[in-house]
Motif scaffolding. Structure first.
Motif, short mmCIF file in Angstrom:
data_model
loop_
_atom_site.label_atom_id
_atom_site.label_comp_id
_atom_site.label_asym_id
_atom_site.label_seq_id
_atom_site.Cartn_x
_atom_site.Cartn_y
_atom_site.Cartn_z
N ARG A 163 11.43 15.05 -43.99
CA ARG A 163 12.43 13.95 -43.85
C ARG A 163 12.58 12.86 -45.11
NH1 ARG A 163 11.07 10.81 -38.91
NH2 ARG A 163 9.39 12.01 -38.74
N ALA A 164 11.44 12.68 -45.83
CA ALA A 164 11.30 11.67 -46.86
C ALA A 164 12.24 12.51 -48.02
CB ALA A 164 9.80 11.27 -47.39
N VAL A 165 11.62 13.80 -48.45
CA VAL A 165 12.26 14.61 -49.40
C VAL A 165 13.69 14.79 -48.88
CG1 VAL A 165 12.09 16.88 -50.64
CG2 VAL A 165 9.86 15.70 -49.76
N ARG A 166 14.17 14.97 -48.05
CA ARG A 166 15.41 15.28 -47.59
C ARG A 166 16.19 14.20 -48.06
NH1 ARG A 166 19.14 19.08 -47.72
NH2 ARG A 166 19.79 17.61 -49.39
N PHE A 167 15.49 12.88 -47.63
CA PHE A 167 16.28 11.50 -47.91
C PHE A 167 16.69 11.21 -49.59
CE2 PHE A 167 16.11 6.88 -48.55
CZ PHE A 167 17.41 6.39 -47.85
N ILE A 168 15.72 11.53 -50.07
CA ILE A 168 15.82 11.40 -51.71
C ILE A 168 16.40 12.49 -52.40
CG2 ILE A 168 13.73 9.96 -51.74
CD1 ILE A 168 12.29 12.19 -52.82
N THR A 169 16.60 13.54 -51.97
CA THR A 169 17.52 14.79 -52.63
C THR A 169 18.74 14.79 -52.49
OG1 THR A 169 17.04 16.16 -50.98
CG2 THR A 169 15.39 16.23 -52.53
N PRO A 170 19.63 15.05 -53.36
CA PRO A 170 20.98 15.05 -53.10
C PRO A 170 21.21 16.26 -52.37
CG PRO A 170 20.53 15.54 -55.59
CD PRO A 170 19.22 15.36 -54.72
N ARG A 171 22.66 15.94 -51.57
CA ARG A 171 23.23 16.78 -50.55
C ARG A 171 23.46 18.11 -50.86
NH1 ARG A 171 20.78 14.79 -46.57
NH2 ARG A 171 21.19 12.76 -46.51
N PHE A 172 23.53 18.56 -52.16
CA PHE A 172 23.86 19.86 -52.20
C PHE A 172 22.71 20.62 -52.48
CE2 PHE A 172 23.38 17.87 -56.44
CZ PHE A 172 22.45 18.65 -57.11
N ILE A 173 21.36 20.09 -52.37
CA ILE A 173 20.20 20.90 -52.21
C ILE A 173 20.24 21.55 -50.83
CG2 ILE A 173 17.84 20.68 -52.40
CD1 ILE A 173 18.84 20.14 -54.89
N VAL A 174 19.86 22.83 -50.71
CA VAL A 174 20.14 23.68 -49.42
C VAL A 174 18.64 23.27 -48.67
CG1 VAL A 174 20.15 25.71 -48.49
CG2 VAL A 174 21.55 25.51 -50.54
N ASP A 175 18.91 22.92 -47.28
CA ASP A 175 17.95 22.65 -46.65
C ASP A 175 16.60 23.56 -46.41
OD1 ASP A 175 18.98 20.44 -45.72
OD2 ASP A 175 19.83 21.00 -43.70
N ALA A 176 16.98 24.98 -46.87
CA ALA A 176 15.95 26.01 -46.82
C ALA A 176 14.79 25.74 -47.89
CB ALA A 176 16.36 27.28 -46.84
N HIS A 177 15.24 24.65 -49.14
CA HIS A 177 14.56 24.76 -50.55
C HIS A 177 13.66 23.42 -50.16
CE1 HIS A 177 17.65 27.15 -52.53
NE2 HIS A 177 16.83 27.80 -52.09
#
Length: 100
Positions: free
Chosen positions: A55-69
């Motif tokens: 969740r923390a990494v998803r919060f700091i990464t841009p939205r165009f990064i695929v959730d699988a990555h």
């Protein structure tokens, strides 16, 4: 003062190692279990342990990064945090003349 710093750095390093090994275990179990991994009890335990990091990494990464990555990014982020904490721990030991 050095003991307190070493204790804090050791605790942070331990938490990072637990999260990193849990991510590795979750990935390995996902490969072994395949599509039925969500029904596996151990996969659920590892998923619970790693969910705050994901969740923390998803919060700091841009939205165009695929959730699988996101798990791969989380692992590499944990790796670099571990390296940084190890360097900091070594620095504290050297500056205080301790043998760590």
């Amino acid at each position: 003062m050095a003991q307190t710093e070493l204790l804090i750095l050791s605790i942070v390093r331990l938490l990072v190692e637990i999260a990193g090994y849990s991510l590795l275990g979750q990935g390995l179990l996902a490969m072994l279990a395949g599509p039925k991994r969500e029904q596996n009890m151990f996969y659920g335990i590892l998923k619970t342990i790693t969910s705050p990091v994901i969740r923390a990494v998803r919060f700091i990464t841009p939205r165009f990064i695929v959730d699988a990555h996101i798990p791969f990014l989380a692992f590499f982020l944990l790796f670099w945090i571990w390296v940084g904490v190890s360097i900091a721990k070594r620095y504290v030991c050297v500056t205080n003349g301790l043998q760590c």
